[in-house]
Write an enzyme that holds these catalytic residues in place. Structure first.
Site, PDB file in Angstrom:
ATOM      1  N   CYS A 136       0.841  -1.212   0.000  1.00  0.00           N
ATOM      2  CA  CYS A 136       0.000   0.000   0.000  1.00  0.00           C
ATOM      3  C   CYS A 136       0.871   1.256   0.000  1.00  0.00           C
ATOM      4  CB  CYS A 136      -0.905  -0.042   1.229  1.00  0.00           C
ATOM      5  SG  CYS A 136      -1.765   1.494   1.605  1.00  0.00           S
ATOM      6  N   CYS A 144       0.165   3.761   2.751  1.00  0.00           N
ATOM      7  CA  CYS A 144       0.617   3.190   4.028  1.00  0.00           C
ATOM      8  C   CYS A 144       2.112   3.439   4.219  1.00  0.00           C
ATOM      9  CB  CYS A 144       0.348   1.692   4.087  1.00  0.00           C
ATOM     10  SG  CYS A 144      -1.386   1.223   3.980  1.00  0.00           S
TER      11      CYS A 144
END
Length: 123
Positions: A41, A44
């Protein structure tokens, strides 16, 4: 009895959590933020350094954890994590908020301090 706990062992930085140790971590600290993330991600990975900075800046006030949702689906299912990054916010062992999506340090810090009811003075 007050909600402040004596003899809390505050982590130096974000703590890698698992399904097995998540509940104990939340119960052991009066204010907790758990970053639910995954390695693939992009947002993230961008949020990771922000969480690390906040963990250092608020050591002794807020405990930060990191939970890889790909490896720990029980906790993410329990809290309905459907998009990442997701921050789970706990106070005195109770889930009080869920923040979804990337935020820069100043915005996130302001939100968390408001959530925890302090202006950053550690009280």
């Amino acid at each position: 009895m007050t909600s402040k706990k004596k003899d809390i062992k505050w982590p130096e930085g974000p703590v890698k959590l698992s399904d097995e140790d998540f509940d104990a971590f939340v119960k052991d600290h009066p204010k907790v933020v758990v970053d639910c993330w995954a390695d693939w991600c992009g947002p993230c990975r961008k949020l990771g350094p922000v969480i690390k900075e906040l963990a250092g800046a608020h050591k002794g006030e807020i405990a930060f954890g990191k939970l890889d949702v790909d490896e720990n689906d029980k906790v993410s299912d329990r809290y309905g994590v459907r998009g990442i990054p997701t921050l789970l916010v706990f106070q005195d062992g109770e889930h009080v908020d869920t923040l979804v999506g990337y935020r820069g340090r100043s915005e996130l810090e302001k939100e968390l301090l408001e959530e925890f009811g302090n202006g950053g003075d550690g009280q």
